[in-house]
Design a protein around this motif. Structure first.
Motif, short mmCIF file in Angstrom:
data_model
loop_
_atom_site.label_atom_id
_atom_site.label_comp_id
_atom_site.label_asym_id
_atom_site.label_seq_id
_atom_site.Cartn_x
_atom_site.Cartn_y
_atom_site.Cartn_z
N GLY A 86 0.81 -1.21 0.00
CA GLY A 86 0.00 0.00 0.00
C GLY A 86 0.84 1.26 0.00
O GLY A 86 2.05 1.23 -0.20
N THR A 87 0.17 2.37 0.23
CA THR A 87 0.85 3.67 0.31
C THR A 87 1.17 3.96 1.76
O THR A 87 0.28 3.96 2.61
CB THR A 87 -0.06 4.79 -0.25
OG1 THR A 87 -0.42 4.46 -1.59
CG2 THR A 87 0.65 6.13 -0.23
N MET A 88 2.44 4.20 2.05
CA MET A 88 2.86 4.37 3.44
C MET A 88 2.11 5.50 4.15
O MET A 88 1.76 5.38 5.32
CB MET A 88 4.37 4.64 3.51
CG MET A 88 5.22 3.44 3.19
SD MET A 88 6.96 3.76 3.58
CE MET A 88 7.71 2.23 3.02
N SER A 89 1.88 6.58 3.43
CA SER A 89 1.22 7.73 4.05
C SER A 89 -0.24 7.46 4.36
O SER A 89 -0.87 8.24 5.07
CB SER A 89 1.33 8.96 3.13
OG SER A 89 0.78 8.70 1.86
N ALA A 251 7.96 9.38 3.96
CA ALA A 251 7.44 8.91 2.67
C ALA A 251 7.32 10.07 1.69
O ALA A 251 7.57 9.92 0.49
CB ALA A 251 6.09 8.23 2.86
N ALA A 252 6.92 11.23 2.19
CA ALA A 252 6.78 12.40 1.32
C ALA A 252 8.14 12.89 0.82
O ALA A 252 8.30 13.24 -0.35
CB ALA A 252 6.06 13.51 2.07
N VAL A 253 9.13 12.88 1.70
CA VAL A 253 10.45 13.41 1.35
C VAL A 253 11.26 12.41 0.51
O VAL A 253 11.84 12.76 -0.51
CB VAL A 253 11.24 13.79 2.62
CG1 VAL A 253 12.67 14.17 2.27
CG2 VAL A 253 10.55 14.94 3.35
N VAL A 254 11.27 11.15 0.95
CA VAL A 254 12.12 10.15 0.30
C VAL A 254 11.45 9.51 -0.91
O VAL A 254 12.06 9.36 -1.97
CB VAL A 254 12.53 9.06 1.32
CG1 VAL A 254 13.39 8.00 0.64
CG2 VAL A 254 13.28 9.68 2.49
#
Length: 280
Positions: A86-89, A251-254
């Motif tokens: 899934g999406t980590m965020s 997750a947003a930065v990397v």
């Protein structure tokens, strides 16, 4: 002191979950879980034996610590798998809804957070719910997203159970609580690895890196259990459950995962809730 320990634990958990989630996209989840648990166990067992701290005098404390460990490893297994598909965020905030369990347990046991702290707890819960909202590009992604959400919800229950079950034994011995909670699931996870014989196995360098992640996770576990001995279970449980904030930011930065406006509002609410709890 309890608030600072719980917030630090959340940051460590967020980092370890992010790194373990990345590893789970390359290596079979049971192997990641075994290395994370084993890496942490090696460190804490050494510290416990070297300290000479006496074992529990009450059998129920030992059993509760073991139960907490089993609940925790179930939660981690589901969580890592959810992070992998899934999406980590999205996955990380949903897993934090398990904070409701220690809140209820804390209130039942007599904890009475202040009005400001209670408002902060509510803001945190609302925040993680909003942060979980997401739209999918196609049917396949939507199916994976739904599976990830189900796994994240299961992990939420497991994490909540961990907080509740390790609270009482930690009052008797923090070190033995952590050691038993780490040791108890190892045979079960090892049996799963042997039964599945997964093909996706790590290189030696990656395996050592995953084991190192276990020490970060251990630090988080140790901090939150210690925090439980110094503050209200309801407050510590929710603050410790704020690890998704760190995971979402990483997750947003990397990974350059993009947050929708509602998700951004959710993160802000969660951060505001942490400040309110600290102020209360």
């Amino acid at each position: 002191m309890a608030i600072a320990l719980a917030i630090t634990a959340a940051a460590c958990w967020g980092l370890s979950d992010f790194l373990a989630g990345l590893a789970s996209r390359r290596v079979a989840v049971p192997i990641v879980l075994l290395l994370v648990e084993g890496g942490g166990l090696l460190v804490v067992a050494t510290i416990t034996v070297a300290s000479g701290e006496p074992f529990f005098t009450e059998t129920r404390d030992a059993l509760s610590a073991i139960g907490g460990g089993l609940a925790g490893v179930l939660a981690l297994g589901c969580f890592y798998r959810a992070l992998a598909i899934g999406t980590m965020s999205v996955v990380a905030p949903i897993s934090a809804t398990g904070a409701a369990l220690p809140v209820v347990a804390g209130v039942i046991s007599g904890d009475r957070p202040s009005l400001i702290a209670a408002a902060g707890l509510a803001a945190i819960v609302i925040g993680v719910v909003l942060a979980s909202r997401q739209e999918h590009a196609d049917a396949e992604a939507a199916a994976a997203g739904r599976t990830a959400i189900v796994l994240a919800l299961i992990s939420a229950v497991g994490f909540g159970g961990f907080f509740v079950l390790t609270n009482a034994p930690a009052d008797a011995s923090v070190l033995w609580t952590i050691t038993l909670a780490r040791a108890a699931p190892i045979p079960l996870v090892a049996a799963v690895v042997l039964a599945q014989r997964p093909r996706a196995r790590p290189s030696r360098r990656l395996a050592l890196g995953i084991a190192a992640v276990g020490t970060i996770d251990l630090a988080a576990t140790s901090l939150v259990i210690l925090a439980n001995t110094k503050g209200d279970l309801s407050v510590v449980g929710v603050l410790g459950g704020m690890y998704p904030v760190a995971t979402v930011l990483l997750a947003a930065v990397v990974l350059h995962e993009r947050l929708a406006r509602l998700q951004q509002v959710g993160v802000v609410l969660a951060l505001g809730g942490i400040a309110a709890v600290a102020a209360g």
